[in-house]
Design a protein around this motif. Structure first.
Motif, mmCIF file in Angstrom:
data_model
loop_
_atom_site.group_PDB
_atom_site.id
_atom_site.type_symbol
_atom_site.label_atom_id
_atom_site.label_comp_id
_atom_site.label_asym_id
_atom_site.label_seq_id
_atom_site.Cartn_x
_atom_site.Cartn_y
_atom_site.Cartn_z
ATOM 1 N N ILE A 248 0.614 -1.315 0.256
ATOM 2 C CA ILE A 248 0.132 -0.283 0.303
ATOM 3 C C ILE A 248 0.746 1.490 -0.053
ATOM 4 N N ALA A 251 1.776 1.594 -3.707
ATOM 5 C CA ALA A 251 0.496 2.189 -4.348
ATOM 6 C C ALA A 251 0.088 3.780 -3.848
ATOM 7 N N SER A 252 1.066 4.195 -2.664
ATOM 8 C CA SER A 252 0.307 5.457 -2.979
ATOM 9 C C SER A 252 1.317 6.706 -2.851
ATOM 10 N N LEU A 256 1.087 6.182 -7.804
ATOM 11 C CA LEU A 256 0.280 7.231 -7.830
ATOM 12 C C LEU A 256 0.732 8.559 -7.845
ATOM 13 N N ALA A 380 -1.137 0.873 -9.050
ATOM 14 C CA ALA A 380 -1.765 1.587 -9.000
ATOM 15 C C ALA A 380 -0.937 2.376 -10.226
ATOM 16 N N ALA A 397 -8.703 7.483 -7.638
ATOM 17 C CA ALA A 397 -7.680 7.088 -7.604
ATOM 18 C C ALA A 397 -7.015 7.431 -6.027
ATOM 19 N N TRP A 398 -7.304 8.721 -6.453
ATOM 20 C CA TRP A 398 -6.969 9.459 -4.586
ATOM 21 C C TRP A 398 -7.496 8.820 -3.687
ATOM 22 N N ALA A 401 -6.448 5.160 -2.835
ATOM 23 C CA ALA A 401 -4.591 4.659 -2.239
ATOM 24 C C ALA A 401 -5.702 5.376 -0.752
ATOM 25 N N CYS A 405 -4.349 3.613 3.091
ATOM 26 C CA CYS A 405 -2.983 4.022 4.170
ATOM 27 C C CYS A 405 -3.711 3.370 5.263
#
Length: 423
Positions: A248, A251-252, A256, A380, A397-398, A401, A405
């Motif tokens: 994660i 991904a963040s 992203l 992501a 997407a924001w 994510a 988190c």
């Protein structure tokens, strides 16, 4: 040997010189990871490729960047850091330089996806972890934070330069600049980096003179060792909590924000060099956040730090969609500063937990955990590209994510309920 040991005692310990060379290498190499974010719009405009197509190549790069890491850690045990990192830099130079000749999307997939992915993965964060494990007993958390900051900060600080090159001379010039930078770093690695303290007749910083060193593990097959360490770690609960949380994390950040922040800002009318400059500011504040996190990892339970970092990051990402505008507003600057402090602050406590739980195998275990980080980043990067193609915006997407988190925060705190054990 006597001279080397004596000079080390009287002056600065040799470990600091090795850490400095590693920092410069990681900092210089970081530009290779920055390029995809500034290529998306130019490639889309020149070749007509969709954001999803370009993001697929970025995703392959991110996956290989992560999955190469545990094998690179074992290869560094087998052949030494200098050889592995030097070969990785040559791979990057080839992959980046040859992109100027591409005419089809599969060329991008092969060159930036495969070659550059393998090269960057071979000197990813496991390089920093290996340097720290071999050369430091004292100040491990602090040095891990400094080296980690070098990688993440360098990646973001290079962005404005690459963005200006892509908009000025063109994206091909930016790719050639990355290839040249990779070649420039090779001599520093080969001439100045040393694999182990005993190579120069000294001991790790903080180690007692004559203290028993860990048994050498470099005599077997590197791939077999990497897989066997994974098999053992996978039978423990902390591994899955660490890997899931770090997926994660990837991904963040890389997947992203690192890949799609610039095109997302461009969608709202912001010029790409300005958006790249904002990411560079994230990199500047990342230095403070990551070094501080390394220092805190020596003093506070690392799982608590991870829980706080992930939780705050999730909340900030949920606010981000409302901050985009054609100009840089104060609210966006506040987000940039906050996110910069948290960007890779998760790395020092994650490395500390891997070392604490898995001992001598900690660097290789972290390599696999970092592999999960990059798999998360790849999903992501690709998923956000598809979101943009089908919905016309990145908002979903924001928000997604940010929610993930918060899940990662809970997973990190749960490590406290999993006893430190090896199977």
């Amino acid at each position: 040997m006597t001279l080397s040991t004596t000079s080390t005692r009287r002056g600065l310990h040799r470990a600091w010189y090795v850490a400095a060379v590693a920092f410069v290498t990681i900092l210089g190499a970081a530009g290779f990871r920055a390029t995809p974010g500034v290529l998306i719009t130019p490639l889309r405009e020149e070749f007509g490729w969709s954001a999803g197509t370009i993001s697929l190549a970025v995703s392959v790069n991110l996956v290989l960047y992560g999955l190469t890491a545990p094998f690179a850690a074992a290869l560094m045990d087998r052949f030494g850091m200098r050889r592995v990192v030097a070969v990785a830099l040559l791979l990057i130079a080839c992959g980046s330089g040859l992109t100027v000749l591409m005419t089809a999307s599969w060329h991008l997939l092969l060159l930036w996806g495969v070659l550059v992915g393998l090269g960057t993965g071979s000197m990813a964060l496991v390089f920093a972890a290996t340097v720290v494990d071999r050369w430091f007993v004292r100040h491990r958390g602090l040095v891990t934070g400094v080296l980690t900051a070098g990688g993440a900060t360098g990646q973001l600080v290079f962005l404005p330069v690459l963005a200006h090159l892509a908009q000025g001379p063109g994206w091909r010039f930016a790719s050639l600049a990355v290839a040249a930078a990779a070649l420039v770093v090779v001599p520093f690695v080969w001439w100045l980096l040393r694999d182990r303290p005993e190579d120069v007749g000294t001991t790790a910083l903080g180690a007692q003179p004559g203290a028993a060193r860990p048994a050498a593990r470099g005599t077997g097959n590197a791939a077999v060792r990497a897989v066997s360490v994974l098999a053992a770690a996978a039978r423990t609960r902390p591994f899955w909590l660490l890997a899931g949380g770090f997926a994660i994390c990837g991904a963040s950040t890389n997947g992203l924000v690192g890949t799609h922040f610039i095109p997302a800002a461009h969608d709202h009318g912001m010029a790409e060099p300005v958006a790249a400059g904002l990411l560079a500011v994230i990199g500047i504040f990342d230095i403070v956040g990551t070094v501080a996190s390394g220092w805190l990892s020596d003093k506070i339970d690392p799982k608590v730090l991870l829980g706080v970092y992930y939780g705050l990051r999730g909340l900030s990402l949920m606010v981000l969609p409302g901050l985009f505008a054609a100009t840089t507003e104060p609210s966006m600057l506040i987000f940039i500063v906050f996110y910069g402090l948290d960007w890779v602050a998760t790395v020092p406590p994650t490395v500390a937990l891997c070392r604490r739980i898995y001992g001598a195998d900690g660097a290789v275990v972290f390599g696999w955990v970092f592999g999960a980080h990059q798999v998360g980043a790849a999903f992501a990067a690709f998923g956000a590209g598809l979101t943009r193609d089908h919905l016309g915006a990145y908002d979903l997407a924001w928000y997604g994510a940010g929610a993930l988190c918060l899940v990662a925060a809970g997973m990190s705190l749960a490590i406290g309920h999993a006893r430190e054990r090896r199977t």
